[in-house]
Design an enzyme around this catalytic site. Sequence first.
Site, short mmCIF file in Angstrom:
data_model
loop_
_atom_site.label_atom_id
_atom_site.label_comp_id
_atom_site.label_asym_id
_atom_site.label_seq_id
_atom_site.Cartn_x
_atom_site.Cartn_y
_atom_site.Cartn_z
N GLU A 30 9.99 8.82 -16.26
CA GLU A 30 8.60 9.29 -16.45
C GLU A 30 8.10 8.92 -17.85
OE1 GLU A 30 8.01 13.43 -14.57
OE2 GLU A 30 10.16 13.22 -14.84
N HIS A 35 0.84 -1.22 0.00
CA HIS A 35 0.00 0.00 0.00
C HIS A 35 0.87 1.26 0.00
CE1 HIS A 35 -3.31 -2.72 1.26
NE2 HIS A 35 -2.36 -3.25 2.03
N LYS A 49 16.63 21.67 -9.75
CA LYS A 49 15.94 20.44 -10.14
C LYS A 49 16.82 19.45 -10.88
CE LYS A 49 11.42 20.66 -9.94
NZ LYS A 49 10.50 19.81 -9.30
N SER A 98 15.47 21.90 -14.87
CA SER A 98 14.28 22.71 -15.12
C SER A 98 14.72 24.05 -15.66
CB SER A 98 13.51 22.91 -13.81
OG SER A 98 12.71 24.06 -13.89
#
Length: 469
Positions: free
Chosen positions: A301, A167, A294, A288
Amino acid sequence: MTAAKERGAPAANALWGGRFAGGNAEIMERINASIDFDKRLYAEDIAGSQAHCAMLVRQKIISAEDGERIAAGLAQVLQEIESGGFTFKRALEDIHMNVEARLGEIIGPAAGRLHTARSRNDQVALDLRLWLRNAIDRILRQMQGLQAALIGQAERHAATVMPGFTHLQIAQPVTFGHHLMAYVEMLGRDRGRMADCRRRLNECPLGAAALAGTSFPIDREATAKALGFDRPMANSMDAVADRDYALEFMAAAAICGVHLSRLAEEIVLWCSDGFRFIRLTDAFTTGSSIMPQKRNPDAAELIRAKTGRLAGTLIGLLTAMKGLPLAYGKDMQEDKEPSFEAADTLELCLAAMTGMVLDLDADVAAMRAAAERGYSTATDLADWLVRVLGLPFRTAHHVTGTLVKTAEAKGVPLSRLLLAEMQAVEPRITAGVYDVLDPERSVASRTSFGGTAPANVAAAAKAARERFL
Ligand code: ARG
């Protein structure tokens, strides 16, 4: 003058236009032509034609001289395509007719004999089978490469403790090596599915002709053998009408894609500020344009997202095929783009994932600290109460729950509760309990077959080298 010519319509198709007075409307050509994508089948198409031509000569269906001309002409077409000197024409619809038309320009009328005892229907089924077979062989090697990368990291981290989750809540300590080895197993089954698909697709449709077979004395065993197939397909209608081999390929690709997307998601999580379990180098992250701090795991992704494409190819072709009457229908031309897309996407994702797995650097201390959080050794404590004090597991579960609540109230891990605090809940607890509260001991104790103990992980990695590499 015909009506079509009066309207200024183009001339009839040179290859199949015998019964036609005029050519196609521009929009008809656009919806009908497949050359823009099926040109990727050129090498398979020419290989199939070479095998067919040699067989026609051996069976004395065409003369040896014509056979030689055709073979030399096909070799030249291949060379022209590979050197970039070939002009693909939409008016010639597809790869089969583009090759044949060019062959005619090179060798003259003998080119027209190549299509004896053959149809584009068996030709296209053959081409796609050959193309997918090559794609599967590349993909099988890539899957093995990813397994090798995962096994290497697993060996490095056979004893690296991290929290295991259910979970997405911290559940029990595991080792990072054990976690990675889970994906090695998944990829092993992915390889099995691809290999099965290859085995089943490796029958040759050539010689089925349009759908009914042919009256020419062809030798289907010979062409099947020449093209590396196990045997000719037994039913000429099945040979031109089914695309289950492409569907199986897409299904196997989609399932592998789901595995890759789950690992990709874990990489995204592990790189995030909440976890910091791993770090990817500059090679596999992007910055970024506005937030200079970043370091984004874009490749992970994208792998996560591209799984949608893989599933989409399968759903698309399943839908196109459902309800089609036997035998060939032009609907089946829609098998090519999703086949290419599935192969391209999976190959890209496997390559990127392999790169990331080799690149990733585990933060052993961060993983260890996280394993200490979330009372991950609570099950070990309950097991100890069963083993040492003889409590029934349900009672032990309850006692442990009370101890977790106590630790939570104090804001400490279980291992930092005082013995007196534990005895207040269960007086028979002794100092020996501290042995199992530590995550290293917890993982070391999980020696059941398939469990996470470092010794098991090392053995599993060794066995996986034997099984998979
Ligand atoms: N381009 C076609 C395809 O991809 C080739 C077969 C066409 N056959 C036909 N009879 N029109 O399916």
